[in-house]
Write a protein that holds these residues in place. Structure first.
Motif, PDB file in Angstrom:
ATOM      1  N   HIS A  45       0.830  -1.205   0.000  1.00  0.00           N
ATOM      2  CA  HIS A  45       0.000   0.000   0.000  1.00  0.00           C
ATOM      3  C   HIS A  45       0.867   1.258   0.000  1.00  0.00           C
ATOM      4  CE1 HIS A  45      -3.516   2.466   0.781  1.00  0.00           C
ATOM      5  NE2 HIS A  45      -2.861   3.045   1.806  1.00  0.00           N
ATOM      6  N   ARG A  46       1.947   1.248   0.773  1.00  0.00           N
ATOM      7  CA  ARG A  46       2.859   2.401   0.789  1.00  0.00           C
ATOM      8  C   ARG A  46       3.540   2.572  -0.574  1.00  0.00           C
ATOM      9  NH1 ARG A  46       6.608   5.270   3.926  1.00  0.00           N
ATOM     10  NH2 ARG A  46       7.470   6.778   2.461  1.00  0.00           N
ATOM     11  N   ALA A  47       3.919   1.439  -1.186  1.00  0.00           N
ATOM     12  CA  ALA A  47       4.594   1.518  -2.480  1.00  0.00           C
ATOM     13  C   ALA A  47       3.665   2.080  -3.544  1.00  0.00           C
ATOM     14  CB  ALA A  47       5.097   0.135  -2.883  1.00  0.00           C
ATOM     15  N   ILE A  48       2.398   1.697  -3.515  1.00  0.00           N
ATOM     16  CA  ILE A  48       1.448   2.223  -4.513  1.00  0.00           C
ATOM     17  C   ILE A  48       1.259   3.718  -4.317  1.00  0.00           C
ATOM     18  CG2 ILE A  48      -0.967   2.156  -5.221  1.00  0.00           C
ATOM     19  CD1 ILE A  48      -0.936  -0.854  -4.662  1.00  0.00           C
ATOM     20  N   GLU A  49       1.158   4.163  -3.068  1.00  0.00           N
ATOM     21  CA  GLU A  49       1.019   5.602  -2.822  1.00  0.00           C
ATOM     22  C   GLU A  49       2.242   6.364  -3.346  1.00  0.00           C
ATOM     23  OE1 GLU A  49       0.405   6.059   1.317  1.00  0.00           O
ATOM     24  OE2 GLU A  49      -1.746   5.638   1.232  1.00  0.00           O
ATOM     25  N   ASP A  83      13.082   4.374   2.008  1.00  0.00           N
ATOM     26  CA  ASP A  83      13.371   5.244   0.861  1.00  0.00           C
ATOM     27  C   ASP A  83      13.177   4.452  -0.410  1.00  0.00           C
ATOM     28  OD1 ASP A  83      13.911   7.350   2.424  1.00  0.00           O
ATOM     29  OD2 ASP A  83      16.100   7.162   2.344  1.00  0.00           O
ATOM     30  N   PRO A  84      12.456   5.011  -1.391  1.00  0.00           N
ATOM     31  CA  PRO A  84      12.117   4.227  -2.584  1.00  0.00           C
ATOM     32  C   PRO A  84      13.302   4.098  -3.536  1.00  0.00           C
ATOM     33  CG  PRO A  84      11.245   6.440  -2.783  1.00  0.00           C
ATOM     34  CD  PRO A  84      11.852   6.352  -1.423  1.00  0.00           C
ATOM     35  N   LEU A  85      13.343   2.955  -4.217  1.00  0.00           N
ATOM     36  CA  LEU A  85      14.243   2.711  -5.336  1.00  0.00           C
ATOM     37  C   LEU A  85      13.405   2.875  -6.591  1.00  0.00           C
ATOM     38  CD1 LEU A  85      15.943  -0.542  -3.936  1.00  0.00           C
ATOM     39  CD2 LEU A  85      16.756   1.811  -3.728  1.00  0.00           C
ATOM     40  N   ILE A  86      13.825   3.783  -7.502  1.00  0.00           N
ATOM     41  CA  ILE A  86      12.989   4.139  -8.649  1.00  0.00           C
ATOM     42  C   ILE A  86      13.727   3.808  -9.934  1.00  0.00           C
ATOM     43  CG2 ILE A  86      11.748   6.013  -9.809  1.00  0.00           C
ATOM     44  CD1 ILE A  86      11.700   7.463  -7.104  1.00  0.00           C
ATOM     45  N   GLU A  87      12.963   3.222 -10.857  1.00  0.00           N
ATOM     46  CA  GLU A  87      13.496   2.923 -12.201  1.00  0.00           C
ATOM     47  C   GLU A  87      12.357   3.124 -13.184  1.00  0.00           C
ATOM     48  OE1 GLU A  87      16.435  -0.422 -13.426  1.00  0.00           O
ATOM     49  OE2 GLU A  87      14.407  -1.214 -13.832  1.00  0.00           O
ATOM     50  N   ILE A  88      12.673   3.864 -14.294  1.00  0.00           N
ATOM     51  CA  ILE A  88      11.666   4.155 -15.316  1.00  0.00           C
ATOM     52  C   ILE A  88      12.188   3.637 -16.639  1.00  0.00           C
ATOM     53  CG2 ILE A  88      10.342   5.948 -16.459  1.00  0.00           C
ATOM     54  CD1 ILE A  88      10.720   7.684 -13.987  1.00  0.00           C
ATOM     55  N   LEU A  89      11.339   2.866 -17.348  1.00  0.00           N
ATOM     56  CA  LEU A  89      11.691   2.259 -18.624  1.00  0.00           C
ATOM     57  C   LEU A  89      10.714   2.702 -19.688  1.00  0.00           C
ATOM     58  CD1 LEU A  89      12.350  -1.432 -17.436  1.00  0.00           C
ATOM     59  CD2 LEU A  89      14.035   0.409 -17.708  1.00  0.00           C
ATOM     60  N   ALA A  90      11.241   2.751 -20.927  1.00  0.00           N
ATOM     61  CA  ALA A  90      10.378   3.012 -22.075  1.00  0.00           C
ATOM     62  C   ALA A  90       9.642   1.727 -22.439  1.00  0.00           C
ATOM     63  CB  ALA A  90      11.203   3.511 -23.241  1.00  0.00           C
ATOM     64  N   ALA A  91       8.732   1.841 -23.390  1.00  0.00           N
ATOM     65  CA  ALA A  91       7.936   0.684 -23.790  1.00  0.00           C
ATOM     66  C   ALA A  91       8.787  -0.407 -24.392  1.00  0.00           C
ATOM     67  CB  ALA A  91       6.846   1.110 -24.770  1.00  0.00           C
ATOM     68  N   ASP A  92       9.927  -0.068 -24.967  1.00  0.00           N
ATOM     69  CA  ASP A  92      10.809  -1.075 -25.566  1.00  0.00           C
ATOM     70  C   ASP A  92      11.852  -1.589 -24.582  1.00  0.00           C
ATOM     71  OD1 ASP A  92      12.285   1.154 -25.278  1.00  0.00           O
ATOM     72  OD2 ASP A  92      12.938   1.290 -27.379  1.00  0.00           O
ATOM     73  N   LEU A 153      10.677  -1.008  -2.462  1.00  0.00           N
ATOM     74  CA  LEU A 153      10.882  -0.700  -1.050  1.00  0.00           C
ATOM     75  C   LEU A 153      11.550  -1.898  -0.390  1.00  0.00           C
ATOM     76  CD1 LEU A 153       7.473   0.967  -0.075  1.00  0.00           C
ATOM     77  CD2 LEU A 153       9.639   2.103  -0.607  1.00  0.00           C
ATOM     78  N   SER A 154      12.511  -1.627   0.433  1.00  0.00           N
ATOM     79  CA  SER A 154      13.254  -2.704   1.088  1.00  0.00           C
ATOM     80  C   SER A 154      12.344  -3.503   2.029  1.00  0.00           C
ATOM     81  CB  SER A 154      14.435  -2.128   1.880  1.00  0.00           C
ATOM     82  OG  SER A 154      15.072  -3.153   2.622  1.00  0.00           O
ATOM     83  N   GLU A 155      12.494  -4.839   2.035  1.00  0.00           N
ATOM     84  CA  GLU A 155      11.752  -5.727   2.931  1.00  0.00           C
ATOM     85  C   GLU A 155      12.560  -6.079   4.189  1.00  0.00           C
ATOM     86  OE1 GLU A 155      10.508  -9.207   0.851  1.00  0.00           O
ATOM     87  OE2 GLU A 155       8.832  -8.208  -0.152  1.00  0.00           O
ATOM     88  N   GLU A 156      13.711  -5.447   4.358  1.00  0.00           N
ATOM     89  CA  GLU A 156      14.542  -5.782   5.503  1.00  0.00           C
ATOM     90  C   GLU A 156      13.821  -5.502   6.819  1.00  0.00           C
ATOM     91  OE1 GLU A 156      17.318  -7.354   5.574  1.00  0.00           O
ATOM     92  OE2 GLU A 156      17.473  -7.489   3.386  1.00  0.00           O
ATOM     93  N   SER A 157      13.086  -4.392   6.894  1.00  0.00           N
ATOM     94  CA  SER A 157      12.361  -4.082   8.131  1.00  0.00           C
ATOM     95  C   SER A 157      11.271  -5.125   8.399  1.00  0.00           C
ATOM     96  CB  SER A 157      11.743  -2.687   8.040  1.00  0.00           C
ATOM     97  OG  SER A 157      10.835  -2.621   6.939  1.00  0.00           O
TER      98      SER A 157
END
Length: 502
Positions: A45-49, A83-92, A153-157
């Protein structure tokens, strides 16, 4: 060799601990799995927000480069682990953006089936450095261009909290089992203490103390049922021992009487000289006492065999009225000596299934008893009929003095006589009715006494009705008299005659 605890308390405690440990393990495992599920659901839920927030901060430059709005750096997160890890990709699949926290690590690798479906996709992955990440991705249309935004989001916690709960459960389980074991052992000892008291009490009971009973605290629980059942067993044993003592004493007394008489008559005969007629009288008296002694021994032998179950019934199916008439003709001589009249009434077609010898003995004892204790010139009636439920009933009714109410429940006891001296003079030992009752019960019936008017008594012998298959077979094998004149009769009346047992 199989090891097994010696006492029940230890076994109950071990079983209790085993069940409790299994229950706690199942509860701990299910609680831990539920905790992981809840924490992961909150993380999703946090990741979607965050994913929706990041999508609103994206924009393109005039040359097509992807940029964040200036206030992106102003977004704060509760802890570093979230803290979020972000990656953005194009359609290809072309990489358009990675944030500084992600660095050179790939967040999910190449495009996966369903990534460009326009809905949220969530899965757990492990980065190249071994970090566990919960990955949420979705395709967005940014300024007319499809773009895939991935956020991790890290699952370590999450797993750290899971490990803390698991360690707490594992550390607490032995302590709980120790306290539960001590409590269970105490409860088992307290619950089983009545059995120990019962056992000590039982050790104190012997043949001289059969009147002792177990103390039952609560007759309505399981231990109370056990104690009550044991007390009932002791009561039956006490009655049996008392009957055995009384039987032994009575038998000894009855045997001593004729033996004493024989000895006395013999000594008198030896001490005086006389004619041959005098010796004949002595020998006659000795033979009379010997005959009484023989009858008594035969009666005792019959009772002993009946009690030990050695008498096997040889059942046949035949009419009952001919047997009654045969017994009547056997004892007519005794009735004629007292000018008594004996009548028989009943349906000749009534049949019974039983041992002819034993039934003959039962009827002989009942009729002999009626003749002995009825007045001279009285009438004795034997009636054979059926009851409402189909049972066969034989009633022996006399016109005697009757039996007082205080004696009616005891007339079937062995060696019991209302007037001991008068009964002994008549040759009775008080065993005839006891044997008659046993014979009735051996055939599945019963023998009852009724004295309705205070004068005269009726002994009612009830025998079970003939089974349906035997009744049909008996009716199918009836042969006309003209065809069976040369055939031997199979009636119960043709069996050997036994003398009355008194």
């Amino acid at each position: 060799m199989k090891l097994r605890p010696l006492n029940v308390r230890t076994r109950l405690t071990l079983w209790y601990l085993a069940v409790l440990a299994a229950a706690l393990l199942i509860y701990g495992a299910s609680t831990s799995l539920f905790l992981v599920f809840q924490l992961r659901s909150q993380l999703d839920h946090r990741a979607i927000e965050d994913l929706e927030t990041i999508k609103g901060l994206l924009s393109f430059t005039s040359d097509g480069r992807l940029l964040f709005h200036s206030n992106y750096q102003d977004q704060s997160y509760p802890t570093k682990m979230l803290d979020p890890l972000i990656e953005i990709l194009a359609a290809d699949g072309t990489l358009l953006y990675r944030n500084e926290l992600l660095g050179n690590r790939s967040l999910g690798g190449s495009l996966q089936p369903g990534d460009m479906s326009g809905s949220y996709t969530m899965r757990s992955i492990r980065l190249s450095d071994g970090m566990l990440v919960r990955l949420v991705s979705r395709q967005y249309i940014l300024e007319g261009r499809p773009r895939l935004i991935r956020l991790g989001l890290s699952e370590e916690s999450l797993w750290q909290r899971f490990r803390e709960v698991l360690v707490g459960l594992l550390l607490g389980l032995p302590l709980v089992l120790v306290f539960a074991g001590l409590g269970g052992y105490f409860l088992a000892r307290h619950a089983l203490s009545p059995i120990e008291r019962m056992a000590r009490r039982v050790h104190e009971i012997n043949a001289e103390r059969l009147n002792a009973r177990l103390y039952v605290e609560n007759p309505h629980d399981e231990l109370g049922f056990l104690g009550s059942a044991f007390n009932e067993t002791l009561a039956r044993l006490e009655r049996s021992f008392e009957q055995l003592r009384r039987f032994t004493a009575d038998a000894s007394h009855e045997l001593r009487t004729p033996l004493t008489a024989i000895r006395s008559v013999g000594e008198v005969g030896l001490q005086k000289s006389g004619a041959a007629q005098d010796y004949r009288e002595v020998i006659s008296s000795m033979l009379e006492e010997s005959a009484r002694l023989t009858r008594l021994v035969d009666s005792l032998l019959t009772i002993a065999r009946a009690d030990s179950g050695q008498i096997q019934l040889e059942k046949t199916t035949a009419p009952l009225v001919p047997l009654v008439r045969d017994v009547t003709s056997l004892l007519d001589v005794l009735a004629e000596e007292k000018s008594q009249k004996v009548s028989v009434a009943g349906d000749d077609t009534i049949q019974v299934q039983g041992d002819g010898t034993i039934l003959r003995q039962v009827l002989t004892n009942l009729l002999d008893n009626a003749i002995k204790y009825s007045y001279s010139g009285s009438h004795i009636s034997l009636r054979v009929s059926r009851s409402g439920d189909g049972a066969v009933v034989v009633e022996v009714e006399d016109d005697g003095p009757g039996i007082p109410p205080e004696h009616r429940d005891k007339v079937f006891d062995r060696f019991y006589r209302i007037d001991k001296g008068r009964s002994r003079d008549m040759g009775g030992a008080g065993l005839g009715l006891a044997i008659a009752k046993w014979g009735a019960e051996a055939h599945g019936g019963h023998l009852r006494l009724f004295c309705p008017n205070g004068t005269g008594c009726t002994f009612r012998l009830v025998l079970p009705q003939l089974p349906a298959t035997d009744a049909q077979l008996s009716s199918a094998t009836i042969t006309p008299a003209s065809e069976s004149a040369d055939q031997p009769s199979t009636s119960l009346a043709n069996l050997n005659v036994s003398p009355p047992i008194t």
